[in-house]
Design an enzyme around this catalytic site. Structure first.
Site, mmCIF file in Angstrom:
data_model
loop_
_atom_site.group_PDB
_atom_site.id
_atom_site.type_symbol
_atom_site.label_atom_id
_atom_site.label_comp_id
_atom_site.label_asym_id
_atom_site.label_seq_id
_atom_site.Cartn_x
_atom_site.Cartn_y
_atom_site.Cartn_z
ATOM 1 N N GLY A 30 -4.463 -4.351 -3.706
ATOM 2 C CA GLY A 30 -5.236 -3.361 -3.909
ATOM 3 C C GLY A 30 -4.588 -2.146 -4.692
ATOM 4 N N HIS A 31 -4.478 -1.465 -5.882
ATOM 5 C CA HIS A 31 -4.246 -1.095 -6.656
ATOM 6 C C HIS A 31 -4.655 0.733 -6.692
ATOM 7 C CE1 HIS A 31 -0.162 -3.462 -6.868
ATOM 8 N NE2 HIS A 31 -0.805 -3.225 -5.825
ATOM 9 N N GLN A 56 2.028 -6.303 -3.264
ATOM 10 C CA GLN A 56 2.183 -6.223 -2.012
ATOM 11 C C GLN A 56 3.576 -5.686 -1.437
ATOM 12 O OE1 GLN A 56 1.308 -9.517 -3.352
ATOM 13 N NE2 GLN A 56 -0.428 -8.684 -3.249
ATOM 14 N N ASP A 81 1.348 -1.362 0.010
ATOM 15 C CA ASP A 81 0.042 -0.305 0.189
ATOM 16 C C ASP A 81 0.589 0.976 -0.559
ATOM 17 O OD1 ASP A 81 -2.327 -1.586 0.171
ATOM 18 O OD2 ASP A 81 -2.134 -1.792 2.206
ATOM 19 N N LYS A 107 2.105 1.438 -4.960
ATOM 20 C CA LYS A 107 2.238 1.867 -6.161
ATOM 21 C C LYS A 107 1.320 1.817 -7.654
ATOM 22 C CE LYS A 107 1.888 -2.269 -4.153
ATOM 23 N NZ LYS A 107 1.912 -2.238 -3.245
HETATM 24 P P1 GDP Z 1 -0.511 0.376 -3.475
HETATM 25 O O1 GDP Z 1 -1.123 -1.052 -3.127
HETATM 26 O O2 GDP Z 1 0.943 0.128 -3.484
HETATM 27 O O3 GDP Z 1 -1.301 0.554 -5.090
HETATM 28 O O4 GDP Z 1 -1.695 1.625 -2.447
HETATM 29 P P2 GDP Z 1 -3.246 2.029 -2.526
HETATM 30 O O5 GDP Z 1 -3.495 2.144 -3.553
HETATM 31 O O6 GDP Z 1 -3.019 0.114 -1.631
HETATM 32 O O7 GDP Z 1 -3.000 2.919 -0.634
HETATM 33 C C1 GDP Z 1 -2.475 4.256 -1.131
HETATM 34 C C2 GDP Z 1 -3.275 5.217 -0.883
HETATM 35 O O8 GDP Z 1 -2.445 6.303 -0.523
HETATM 36 C C3 GDP Z 1 -4.236 5.051 -2.242
HETATM 37 O O9 GDP Z 1 -5.228 5.623 -1.640
HETATM 38 C C4 GDP Z 1 -3.668 6.207 -3.327
HETATM 39 O O10 GDP Z 1 -4.880 7.527 -3.811
HETATM 40 C C5 GDP Z 1 -3.390 7.057 -2.517
HETATM 41 N N1 GDP Z 1 -2.034 7.997 -2.719
HETATM 42 C C6 GDP Z 1 -1.074 7.520 -3.385
HETATM 43 N N2 GDP Z 1 -0.174 8.334 -3.070
HETATM 44 C C7 GDP Z 1 -0.118 9.194 -2.759
HETATM 45 C C8 GDP Z 1 0.141 10.764 -2.011
HETATM 46 O O11 GDP Z 1 1.238 11.435 -2.491
HETATM 47 N N3 GDP Z 1 -0.529 11.189 -1.183
HETATM 48 C C9 GDP Z 1 -1.831 11.300 -0.344
HETATM 49 N N4 GDP Z 1 -2.246 11.587 0.121
HETATM 50 N N5 GDP Z 1 -2.501 10.485 -1.002
HETATM 51 C C10 GDP Z 1 -1.617 9.270 -2.043
HETATM 52 P P1 IMO Z 2 -1.125 -4.309 -2.137
HETATM 53 O O1 IMO Z 2 -0.130 -4.637 -3.603
HETATM 54 C C1 IMO Z 2 -1.194 -4.886 1.575
HETATM 55 C C2 IMO Z 2 -1.121 -8.593 3.512
HETATM 56 C C3 IMO Z 2 -2.915 -9.215 4.744
HETATM 57 C C4 IMO Z 2 -1.894 -10.450 5.474
HETATM 58 C C5 IMO Z 2 -0.224 -10.868 4.296
HETATM 59 C C6 IMO Z 2 -0.999 -12.417 3.875
HETATM 60 O O2 IMO Z 2 -2.214 -3.818 -2.242
HETATM 61 O O3 IMO Z 2 -0.115 -3.822 -1.697
HETATM 62 P P2 IMO Z 2 -2.605 -12.818 2.006
HETATM 63 O O4 IMO Z 2 -3.678 -12.740 1.963
HETATM 64 O O5 IMO Z 2 -2.281 -12.551 0.585
HETATM 65 O O6 IMO Z 2 -2.363 -14.244 1.994
HETATM 66 O O7 IMO Z 2 -2.015 -12.375 2.882
HETATM 67 O O8 IMO Z 2 -0.144 -9.603 3.786
HETATM 68 N N1 IMO Z 2 -1.273 -8.200 2.598
HETATM 69 C C7 IMO Z 2 -1.553 -6.716 1.883
HETATM 70 N N2 IMO Z 2 -0.869 -6.035 2.471
HETATM 71 N N3 IMO Z 2 -0.809 -4.258 0.600
HETATM 72 C C8 IMO Z 2 -1.071 -5.409 0.203
HETATM 73 O O9 IMO Z 2 -0.894 -5.246 -1.612
HETATM 74 C C9 IMO Z 2 -1.342 -6.324 0.616
HETATM 75 N N4 IMO Z 2 -1.623 -8.336 0.213
HETATM 76 C C10 IMO Z 2 -1.112 -8.915 1.134
HETATM 77 O O10 IMO Z 2 -3.748 -7.887 4.900
HETATM 78 O O11 IMO Z 2 -1.516 -9.826 6.507
HETATM 79 MG MG MG Z 3 -2.776 -1.528 -2.333
#
Ligand code: GDP
Ligand code: IMO
Ligand code: MG
Length: 434
Positions: free
Chosen positions: A40-41, A224, A13, A16
């Site tokens: 979840g990207h 991840q 999270d 990416k």
């Molecule tokens: P990922 O799994 O690495 O793609 O990250 P996620 O999408 O799960 O979580 C990142 C969250 O931060 C999302 O809601 C993005 O829209 C938000 N985000 C990404 N970059 C920034 C930033 O520079 N500032 C803020 N405030 N939010 C950001």
């Molecule tokens: P993105 O790509 C954050 C965590 C779960 C749990 C562990 C194992 O959005 O960064 P799983 O269902 O993969 O067997 O769970 O990994 N986990 C993540 N945490 N971002 C993710 O993906 C994750 N995908 C799995 O919360 O601790």
């Molecule tokens: Mg994510």
């Protein structure tokens, strides 16, 4: 003509999705190499927000080809739903997507096995996403899994499915949940879904290598984060795939000699979802402030993310195992208004400094983080697109992270939108993105 990997430097999270979407405009192909719909990207384009789970974040750029590589595990229902969501938003998914014929398939009974495993009293729950990811990889490594190519061949599929179905029915019976499994119904629905997916399944290793040979550029999108990697993460509190850079090669069939750069994505602080050690976690009001300001709630499960301070020893470790050329620091704006910012710069156990990442969780849990504090910045950084315009304290913070991690910070993100990004002039990142 460089091919780059973008991957998570922490526990996932990190942002990416935003970064891959933004950088995709410089690439012809974007490929996912591991994980599944546990990811979840989030990609924010104007007032539209997309949460991509399986499909690479490059798909929102018309004409960019996207690949789901052999290292990914695919739930066909999740895939079709995501394709439909994108089609409704006007994206030409079917014209852009290619799915590996070697990728393994997730079945409903994988979720059942996960529930059993997570619920056992004699085992610490990992806090998984309940998507059947781990059990599907177990079947892959156990050499009884079913791959996309098998799903598309009815005779082969029936045989493999009978065996796997029976295997899971035995497990279900042993745990007293046999009635929940509708083995025949599942078989038919998978055969139907297979026909809808068939046109986009191919040998993606060949497609990627042919593309590279033709001078096209490939961006690899990690899911991840490195601390969730099956080998290098905080095992067993990890996911079941190779999220680190090496996974990009095994998960796509593109050799290491064709990779030109590795970019790590890190938040300006750190978060974690699920169970497991977290040395710089902040349980107090400052951690809560970060959670609220950063909207740190899971994009897949909605769970509140655990929040803490930037962990430099952890980053040094993930930089080592990945060989980061440059770092992208996201969510700098979330620290706007924090009077004093902590950074964990060293780990101590029983008063002794540690210079490696301990492999045992019992030791990880005992870590006393050593903090250094830096002054926050008075003006907001949100929306800033030029490095020079950042407040001096924010620049000092970035310089401190560079010094403590030993890696250049080539890009800073100041908001969720594409435009809210700074790529530093003259950085290695800028050259690699070329
Ligand atoms: P990922 O799994 O690495 O793609 O990250 P996620 O999408 O799960 O979580 C990142 C969250 O931060 C999302 O809601 C993005 O829209 C938000 N985000 C990404 N970059 C920034 C930033 O520079 N500032 C803020 N405030 N939010 C950001
Ligand atoms: P993105 O790509 C954050 C965590 C779960 C749990 C562990 C194992 O959005 O960064 P799983 O269902 O993969 O067997 O769970 O990994 N986990 C993540 N945490 N971002 C993710 O993906 C994750 N995908 C799995 O919360 O601790
Ligand atoms: Mg994510």
């Amino acid at each position: 003509m460089s091919n780059l990997i973008v991957l998570g430097a922490q526990w996932g999270d990190e942002g990416k999705g935003k970064i891959v979407d933004l950088f995709s405009e410089n690439f012809d192909v974007v490929a996912r190499y591991q994980g599944g719909h546990n990811a979840g990207h989030t990609v924010q384009v104007g007032d539209k927000k997309f949460v991509l789970k399986l499909i690479p974040s490059g798909v929102l750029h018309p004409g960019v080809q996207v690949v789901i590589g052999n290292g990914v595990v695919i739930d066909p229902l999740a895939l079709l739903e995501e394709m439909e969501m994108l089609e409704k938003a006007g994206v030409d998914v079917r014209g852009q997507i290619h799915i590996s014929n070697r990728a393994h398939v997730i079945f409903p009974f994988h979720r059942m096995v996960e529930k059993v495993s997570e619920g056992r009293e004699d085992r610490t729950a990992i806090g998984t996403t309940s998507r059947g990811i781990g059990p599907c990889y177990e079947d892959k490594i156990g050499r009884r899994g079913i791959r996309m190519a098998d799903l598309l061949n009815p005779a082969v599929f029936d045989k493999l499915y009978d065996f796997l179905g029976e295997d899971k029915a035995t497990t279900a019976k042993a745990f007293g949940i046999a009635n929940d499994l509708k083995i025949e119904e599942i078989r038919e629905s998978y055969k139907q879904m297979a026909e809808r997916i068939r046109p986009v399944v191919c040998d993606t290793a060949k497609l990627l290598n042919d593309s590279i040979a033709a001078g096209k550029r490939v961006l690899f999108e990690g899911a991840q984060g490195t601390m969730l990697d099956i080998d290098f993460g905080t095992y067993p509190f990890v996911t079941s795939s190779s999220a680190a850079a090496g996974g990009a090669c095994t998960g796509t069939g593109v050799p290491p000699t064709k990779i030109d750069g590795i970019l790590g994505v890190s938040k300006a602080y750190i978060t974690r979802v699920g169970a497991g050690p977290f040395p710089s976690e902040d349980f107090g009001p400052e951690g809560e402030r970060i959670r609220q300001a950063g909207r740190e709630f899971g994009s897949v499960t909605g769970r509140p993310r655990r929040c803490g301070w930037f962990d430099a020893p952890l980053l040094r470790y993930t930089a080592m195992v990945n060989g980061f050329d440059s770092l992208i620091v996201t969510k700098l704006d979330v620290l706007d208004g924090v009077p004093s910012i902590k950074v964990c710069t060293a780990y101590k156990v029983n008063g002794e400094l540690m210079d490696t990442m301990p492999p045992e969780n019992a030791l990880m849990e005992k870590i006393e983080p050593v903090y250094e504090e830096l002054p926050g910045w008075p003006q907001p950084t949100v929306n800033i697109t030029s490095y020079d315009e950042l407040p001096q304290q924010a620049k000092d913070y970035i310089a401190f992270l560079e010094e403590k991690t030993g890696v250049e910070v080539g890009c800073v993100s100041t908001g969720p939108e594409r435009t809210q990004t700074i790529v530093r002039a003259g950085s290695k990142m800028e050259k690699l993105l070329g």
